[in-house]
Design an enzyme around this catalytic site. Structure first.
Site, PDB file in Angstrom:
ATOM      1  N   ASP A 172       0.843  -1.198   0.000  1.00  0.00           N
ATOM      2  CA  ASP A 172       0.000   0.000   0.000  1.00  0.00           C
ATOM      3  C   ASP A 172       0.876   1.246   0.000  1.00  0.00           C
ATOM      4  O   ASP A 172       2.059   1.183   0.355  1.00  0.00           O
ATOM      5  CB  ASP A 172      -0.956   0.006   1.199  1.00  0.00           C
TER       6      ASP A 172
ATOM      7  N   GLU B 224       0.261  -0.708   5.911  1.00  0.00           N
ATOM      8  CA  GLU B 224       1.319  -0.063   6.696  1.00  0.00           C
ATOM      9  C   GLU B 224       1.102   1.433   6.772  1.00  0.00           C
ATOM     10  O   GLU B 224       1.333   2.063   7.799  1.00  0.00           O
ATOM     11  CB  GLU B 224       2.685  -0.372   6.080  1.00  0.00           C
TER      12      GLU B 224
END
Ligand SMILES: [Zn+2]
Length: 448
Positions: A91, A153
């Site tokens: 991500d 994250e």
């Protein structure tokens, strides 16, 4: 060094670079609820890349409620060899204002030896480096390998704890390589060996039952905002060191952070003084810091001649490696209650906690990593602290206390502008980081 491995690493780079560009083209913004399909597409692409290398067990996992899709790819360990967990995240941060970018954020573009694009450095380069390590070994690594590519994250890994719990058996490893750190300079590798923790709160001061006329009562009745300011001023001593009793400090780092560089990076105005005592690296990485992030009080535009009955502030304390976040939060709350001026009422609310991290005992994997990165870069690796808090590092270290944890960089450096506009990856350092990981897997097969 094995020339064969060096040649093999060089040979896989063009393909790895193309795969990195394909990953950058997917806007996998975990913070955007509208990007769920892109998150899935990104996870599927990552899974496909590891399947194509020949990884025997590859799954996209999104079985933790509220979590983003993660990828788990596993090779069983050959007899007598350790299992290495290779971490990265797929991500990315939102791109922000597209006008801030020289080339569009999701169109990978090379300029002056750097690859520009959102996620190029943070942290799709980490995924690519893990791919390079497996490909250079012909898809058959000499150790057990578990690749874990997280999908959340950038939003603080909210379901990682539950994920580690649920998949503990499949994630267990002897060595954990978290390829999401940064180098300090181009051409010089670095390991992040400590992170500060976090203890933040909201402190509320109440002085009056309701607002009263500042002319009629000021001079004898305190207002809540002045009381709050006096309370906040007790967080530091005269030199700017944190004055909250009960917080830990760590050993001063050997590293020397150049003051000019720090002042420029911190955007400090001319004449503004540095806070605290000790070396800069010590202040940033080994001692606590306290900051006031926000205040709730009447806006200047709405001011009237009224003594404020209540005021609030968000206080953030970064914790030295070795401290304990819940204990430190309790010490902060005690300090705020005990230092309230004039008998005003104090409430301390909203615990926001993050555990600090420090590499513990140095083991064979740590030595092997130093040797591998030195060979790949032709320079010894620095050991850096980080003043920030990275939840996944302490989550892994806490979940697998017996494992050696290495935080490496896949080529990110201060010019990478992770999270900012014009994020980029230094391609030379990316190549060297890929080679280092290839060598590291080889070295771990015989280390210890
Ligand atoms: Zn990252």
């Amino acid at each position: 060094m094995s020339d064969q491995l060096r040649d093999a690493a060089r040979g896989v780079l063009p393909g790895v670079r193309a795969d990195l560009e394909a990953l950058i083209r997917i806007p996998s913004v975990s913070a955007d609820p509208g990007a769920r399909a892109e998150m899935r597409r990104s996870a599927d692409l990552v899974a496909g890349l590891f399947r194509d290398v020949g990884t025997p067990e590859v799954d996209v996992l999104d079985d933790v409620p509220g979590g983003q899709p993660a990828v788990l790819a596993r090779y069983p360990a050959p007899a007598g060899t350790p299992t290495v967990l290779l971490y990265a995240h797929h991500d990315v941060q939102p791109p922000g204002d597209p006008a801030g970018w020289v080339s569009p954020p999701f169109e990978p573009t090379e300029r002056d030896g750097r690859l520009y694009g959102r996620g190029s450095a943070d942290d799709k380069a980490g995924i690519a480096a893990h791919l390079a390590a497996l490909r250079a070994h012909g898809g058959r690594p000499p150790v057990g390998v578990t690749v874990f590519v997280e999908g959340e994250e950038e939003i603080g890994s909210p379901s990682l704890g539950a994920f580690l719990e649920r998949h503990r058996d499949r994630l267990a490893a002897d060595v954990i390589v978290l390829a999401d750190g940064g180098n300090f300079d181009v051409g010089r590798p670095a390991f992040t060996t400590s992170l500060r923790g976090l203890a933040a709160c909201v402190v509320e001061v109440r002085a009056l039952e309701h607002g009263v006329h500042s002319g009629g009562y000021g001079g004898a009745a305190p207002d809540a905002l002045t009381a709050l300011c006096r309370l906040l001023a007790t967080l530091h001593d005269e030199r700017g060191d944190v004055a909250v009793e009960g917080l830990a400090s760590a050993e001063p780092p050997a590293f020397d952070y150049p003051e000019d560089r720090f002042r420029a990076e911190a955007a400090m105005l001319d004449g503004v003084q540095l806070l605290g005592s000790g070396s800069l690296a010590e202040r940033l990485w080994a001692k606590p810091s306290a900051s006031v992030l926000a205040i709730d009080a009447t806006r200047v535009a709405d001011a009237s001649n009224t003594l404020l009955p209540v005021a609030r502030a968000k206080v953030s304390v970064r914790l030295a490696p070795g401290d304990d976040a819940p204990r430190a939060w309790a010490a902060l709350a005690r300090h705020l209650r005990e230092h309230a001026p004039w008998g005003v009422h104090v409430n301390v609310l909203d615990a926001d906690l993050g555990q600090p991290f420090a590499v513990g005992a140095r083991g064979p994997a740590f030595d092997a990593a130093h040797a591998a990165f030195r060979q790949a870069f032709g320079e010894p690796a620095l050991e850096l602290g980080n003043g920030g808090t990275i939840p996944f590092v302490s989550a892994f270290a806490g979940a697998f206390p017996g494992a050696e944890v290495l935080v490496t960089s896949a080529g990110a450096d201060p010019d990478s502008r992770a999270h900012g506009a014009d994020e980029s990856l230094h391609l030379g350092d990316f190549e060297r980081a890929c080679l280092a990981e290839v060598l590291l897997l080889d070295a771990l097969a015989t280390a210890g």
